[in-house]
Design an enzyme around this catalytic site. Sequence first.
Site, PDB file in Angstrom:
ATOM      1  N   ASP A  67       0.748  -1.127   0.099  1.00  0.00           N
ATOM      2  CA  ASP A  67      -0.025   0.027   0.105  1.00  0.00           C
ATOM      3  C   ASP A  67       0.874   1.146  -0.121  1.00  0.00           C
ATOM      4  O   ASP A  67       2.235   1.165   0.067  1.00  0.00           O
ATOM      5  CB  ASP A  67      -0.979  -0.078   1.209  1.00  0.00           C
ATOM      6  CG  ASP A  67      -0.366  -0.342   2.398  1.00  0.00           C
ATOM      7  OD1 ASP A  67       0.960  -0.609   2.634  1.00  0.00           O
ATOM      8  OD2 ASP A  67      -0.944  -0.792   3.314  1.00  0.00           O
ATOM      9  N   ASN A 136      -7.174  -2.145  14.228  1.00  0.00           N
ATOM     10  CA  ASN A 136      -8.688  -2.597  13.919  1.00  0.00           C
ATOM     11  C   ASN A 136      -8.728  -3.752  13.185  1.00  0.00           C
ATOM     12  O   ASN A 136      -9.880  -4.006  12.680  1.00  0.00           O
ATOM     13  CB  ASN A 136      -9.253  -1.338  13.424  1.00  0.00           C
ATOM     14  CG  ASN A 136      -8.498  -1.030  11.965  1.00  0.00           C
ATOM     15  OD1 ASN A 136      -7.557  -1.648  11.791  1.00  0.00           O
ATOM     16  ND2 ASN A 136      -9.180   0.102  11.319  1.00  0.00           N
ATOM     17  N   HIS A 138      -7.144  -4.186  10.543  1.00  0.00           N
ATOM     18  CA  HIS A 138      -6.741  -4.079   8.792  1.00  0.00           C
ATOM     19  C   HIS A 138      -5.594  -4.733   8.396  1.00  0.00           C
ATOM     20  O   HIS A 138      -4.632  -4.796   9.268  1.00  0.00           O
ATOM     21  CB  HIS A 138      -6.888  -2.467   8.533  1.00  0.00           C
ATOM     22  CG  HIS A 138      -5.670  -1.774   8.976  1.00  0.00           C
ATOM     23  ND1 HIS A 138      -5.911  -0.481   9.093  1.00  0.00           N
ATOM     24  CD2 HIS A 138      -4.329  -2.107   9.269  1.00  0.00           C
ATOM     25  CE1 HIS A 138      -4.514   0.015   9.406  1.00  0.00           C
ATOM     26  NE2 HIS A 138      -3.745  -1.093   9.579  1.00  0.00           N
ATOM     27  N   GLU A 143      -9.694  -1.672   5.332  1.00  0.00           N
ATOM     28  CA  GLU A 143      -9.992  -1.187   6.643  1.00  0.00           C
ATOM     29  C   GLU A 143     -11.612  -1.944   7.044  1.00  0.00           C
ATOM     30  O   GLU A 143     -12.222  -2.541   6.132  1.00  0.00           O
ATOM     31  CB  GLU A 143     -10.538   0.306   6.575  1.00  0.00           C
ATOM     32  CG  GLU A 143      -9.348   0.997   6.518  1.00  0.00           C
ATOM     33  CD  GLU A 143      -8.553   1.505   7.522  1.00  0.00           C
ATOM     34  OE1 GLU A 143      -8.304   0.289   8.495  1.00  0.00           O
ATOM     35  OE2 GLU A 143      -8.022   2.475   8.079  1.00  0.00           O
TER      36      GLU A 143
END
Length: 240
Positions: A67, A136, A138, A143
């Site tokens: 990413d 979280n 990810h 996400e």
Amino acid sequence: MKVIVCKNYEEMSVTAAQIVADVMKADPACVLGLATGSTPVGMYKKLIEMNKAGEIDFSGITTVNLDEYYPIAPDNDQSYRYFMNENLFNHVNIDKSRTFVPNGMAADPVAACEAYEETVANVGAAAIQVLGIGQNGHIGFNEPDTALEVRTHVTDLTESTIKANARFFASEADVPTKALTMGIGTILNAKKIIILANGAAKHEAVSKMLAGKLDTSCPASMLNLHSDVIVVCDEAALNG
Ligand code: F6R
């Protein structure tokens, strides 16, 4: 999923580097899928040491990163291209023209994602994909959501990710709000996956991933679809 529990960050880094090194030795012309963030920094240090000691050779290696923030210039010291150069590529004998990171400066980010997906397909499946995990859950910048994207796409970073990553920027307001990221399908295309996690802040995400259910509120749980995943973590990430 196979879980390797390590005493601390150092042991996790050595263990992960050894797994990557073994893959490189088995095929010195392979594709490595790489991640940024604080977690793999120690692993990259070990890989640099092994390269300097002549144990592993990067000259035939191709890399594809997960990413990149959007928008961000490659020479911005918070870009993932800059991170990879600083933490690995500048210190090993790799051909930088064989290192790929999504284009954070593309005028058309959607087209850039399509082009990146094509690049990843053209270089061939990663022999190993290295992942970190967000607090979280990810992976890459996939996400939590009610639906997850399969291929490389533009994504809005969640409040939790922006807060977690603000530590690298002058202020929270400077964290880009978007990113280009491989999708879950792009990641699952790798032949082997290792996911690194250290610290109690990752415990909830690691637990959800290891629960063995596909849960879009924890994108890392999608790794349960893959048959060769190794979780390399410390006790705090595993047990809280
Ligand atoms: C980085 C990436 C992210 C990180 C995750 C954990 O390329 O894709 O998913 O792996 O945010 O980041 P750290 O390691 O900084 O806790």
